[in-house]
Design a protein around this motif. Structure first.
Motif, mmCIF file in Angstrom:
data_model
loop_
_atom_site.group_PDB
_atom_site.id
_atom_site.type_symbol
_atom_site.label_atom_id
_atom_site.label_comp_id
_atom_site.label_asym_id
_atom_site.label_seq_id
_atom_site.Cartn_x
_atom_site.Cartn_y
_atom_site.Cartn_z
ATOM 1 N N ARG A 39 57.878 37.065 40.074
ATOM 2 C CA ARG A 39 57.184 38.481 41.005
ATOM 3 C C ARG A 39 55.435 38.274 40.515
ATOM 4 O O ARG A 39 55.193 37.480 39.246
ATOM 5 C CB ARG A 39 57.686 39.446 40.091
ATOM 6 N N THR A 41 51.766 39.232 38.716
ATOM 7 C CA THR A 41 51.530 40.069 38.179
ATOM 8 C C THR A 41 50.344 40.533 38.862
ATOM 9 O O THR A 41 49.733 40.670 39.875
ATOM 10 C CB THR A 41 51.379 39.481 36.448
ATOM 11 N N ARG A 42 49.879 42.324 38.242
ATOM 12 C CA ARG A 42 48.331 42.669 38.407
ATOM 13 C C ARG A 42 47.572 42.020 38.284
ATOM 14 O O ARG A 42 47.257 41.910 39.290
ATOM 15 C CB ARG A 42 49.086 43.904 37.182
ATOM 16 N N HIS A 43 47.411 41.190 37.021
ATOM 17 C CA HIS A 43 46.122 40.356 36.856
ATOM 18 C C HIS A 43 45.996 38.950 37.838
ATOM 19 O O HIS A 43 44.886 39.047 38.948
ATOM 20 C CB HIS A 43 46.535 38.978 35.630
ATOM 21 N N GLU A 44 46.724 38.653 38.967
ATOM 22 C CA GLU A 44 47.075 37.694 39.753
ATOM 23 C C GLU A 44 46.603 38.481 40.820
ATOM 24 O O GLU A 44 46.579 37.765 41.983
ATOM 25 C CB GLU A 44 48.856 37.081 39.603
ATOM 26 N N GLN A 138 50.593 46.179 43.885
ATOM 27 C CA GLN A 138 51.144 46.121 42.662
ATOM 28 C C GLN A 138 52.474 47.841 42.716
ATOM 29 O O GLN A 138 53.249 47.415 42.143
ATOM 30 C CB GLN A 138 49.913 46.662 41.712
ATOM 31 N N ASP A 142 56.096 47.455 42.248
ATOM 32 C CA ASP A 142 56.964 48.716 41.291
ATOM 33 C C ASP A 142 57.809 48.730 42.025
ATOM 34 O O ASP A 142 59.282 49.470 41.713
ATOM 35 C CB ASP A 142 55.797 49.248 40.807
#
Length: 450
Positions: A39, A41-44, A138, A142
């Motif tokens: 999955r 990530t928010r950073h990506e 994001q 989720d």
């Protein structure tokens, strides 16, 4: 359309290299390292949005993130949100939607307005304006993850079959741990999943089906009775001094009472290693009745067998166990040795295995129902203890106490089980409810216990 993985990327633009925006190719940036978790990530996602604003290609972003270009392309196409016109603001655009009529930029990579020459598409007359937004993406990802864990991951016939097995097993007094196929039960689900299905109310079930969740009452605090006096060599401290191996192989002894107006009760003997429990009828809760019941056990095993089986017995300070000399002799205690020991006053937790196993007996003979133990026939106790000792136990790796007892004590165990009519009951026939004894008595024509 986005570029295929099998095609080579086109030449980099002036002052810009294939790695992104710097003008120099980064060392070791050729092949993405394998990822343990798929999955984004928010950073990506934040990085993806920033690189879109700078006009990076799909392959450049994929190389920066260490992801497949198809992953990047799918992420952008799936999380595009309308900012104009106003009445559609916040609307999520389907990945398969064809917006080529609105703007050529929306027909191929990046399929969104990020990186357009006009800042945030201000002044652009084309509609709709579609942007990739990391925060909104994001939140959507989720919500998909949470919703995927709801409900039942099975088709309708399989779910109905599993729910029927759960309801049947809980109705017979089995726990989710005992029903789970992981522990040899009939339901191919983990115990936690069974608990979750019951709590969610599937098939109309509630936590009321789980006896141990709702079956406890506040403990009463009655005035303590006078402790039975016994020899110091029979104290709990002396019992612990026997060593860990002897203590682990000991028996625990206690009594279970019936209705208040009923003088009869049950003498229970629990073998710690196997969790097997015997329930012997007592005409009265006194020392004479206890000696008579233990005399019956000795007559089954003989003097030698009694000495082999009962190497140490731990009991409480009730008045029915006050005749320590008679009890010690009946369990095979020889001169110069000690086999009978007593818990400290008001410390029933020191024989906690026996106390906990009384819960299983109370499933069949519950308190507060006015059940008279003086009406219990030997066949009733044999039936009850057959089912209790055929119940898979987590402490035994979900083996049954009866089988563990035979494996540990061999012929002596077989003699005891045969004498008291304890038989193996298959798990699909287990019934740990008061109806078990009631039905058996009705078939024999006996009066109800209450």
């Amino acid at each position: 359309m986005w570029e295929s993985d099998t095609l080579r990327a086109g030449p980099a633009g002036p002052g810009r290299s294939e790695d992104g925006m710097s003008g120099k190719r980064k060392k070791g940036a050729g092949k993405a390292a394998p990822r343990a978790y798929g999955r984004l990530t928010r950073h990506e996602r934040d990085t993806l949005q920033r690189m879109l604003e700078r006009g990076a290609s799909c392959r450049q972003i994929a190389r920066e993130l260490g992801r497949s270009p198809s992953t990047v392309s799918s992420e952008v196409a799936s999380h595009r949100f309308v900012t104009a016109p106003r009445e559609r603001r916040g609307e999520r655009v389907d990945a398969s939607a064809d917006l080529s009529a609105a703007c050529p930029r929306l027909a191929a990579w990046p399929r969104c307005c990020n990186g357009c020459g006009r800042y945030r598409a201000i002044g652009c007359k084309r509609r709709p304006h579609v942007f990739y937004d990391a925060r909104a993406a994001q939140l959507c990802a989720d919500s998909v993850l949470v919703s995927s864990r709801r409900g039942i991951d099975a088709d309708e016939p399989a779910a109905a079959e599993a729910l029927a097995l759960i309801r049947d097993g809980l109705g017979r007094g089995l726990s989710p741990e005992q029903l789970s196929a992981r522990n040899g039960g009939p339901v191919d689900l983990s115990p936690s999943t069974i608990y979750r299905w019951v709590a969610a109310g599937y098939d109309g079930m509630t936590n009321m089906e789980l006896r141990r969740k709702v079956g406890y009452r506040p403990r009463s605090h009655r005035a303590p009775k006078r402790a039975t006096s016994h020899s110091p060599r029979r104290s709990h401290a002396a019992f612990l001094g026997l060593g860990e191996d002897v203590c682990a192989a000991a028996w625990e002894m206690d009594t279970v009472e019936g209705a208040r107006e009923d003088g009869a009760c049950l003498l229970t003997l629990l073998h710690r290693p196997s969790r097997l429990q015997l329930a012997l009828p007592l005409a009265a809760k006194d020392a004479e009745s206890v000696a008579s019941a233990l005399g019956g056990v000795r007559s089954v095993l003989g003097a030698g067998g009694t000495g082999r089986v009962f190497r140490a017995v731990l009991t409480d300070n009730g008045a029915e166990f006050s005749d320590e000399g008679a009890i010690a002799a009946l369990i095979g205690e020889e001169p110069g040795e000690t086999r009978l020991f007593y818990c400290d006053p008001r410390r029933s937790d020191q024989k906690g295995a026996c106390e906990r196993n009384h819960v299983e007996i109370r499933k069949l003979l519950p308190k507060g129902r006015g059940l008279r133990f003086d009406r219990l026939a030997p066949a009733d106790l044999s039936l009850a203890m057959s089912h209790v000792n055929s119940e898979p136990r987590g402490a035994l790796g979900f083996a049954t106490p009866a089988r563990a007892f035979r494996a540990m004590l061999g012929d002596d165990a077989a003699a005891l089980l045969e004498a008291y009519g304890i038989e193996d009951v298959p798990i699909d026939e287990l019934d740990l409810t008061p109806g078990l004894i009631a039905r058996a008595r009705a078939e024999r024509g006996d009066a109800p216990l209450s």
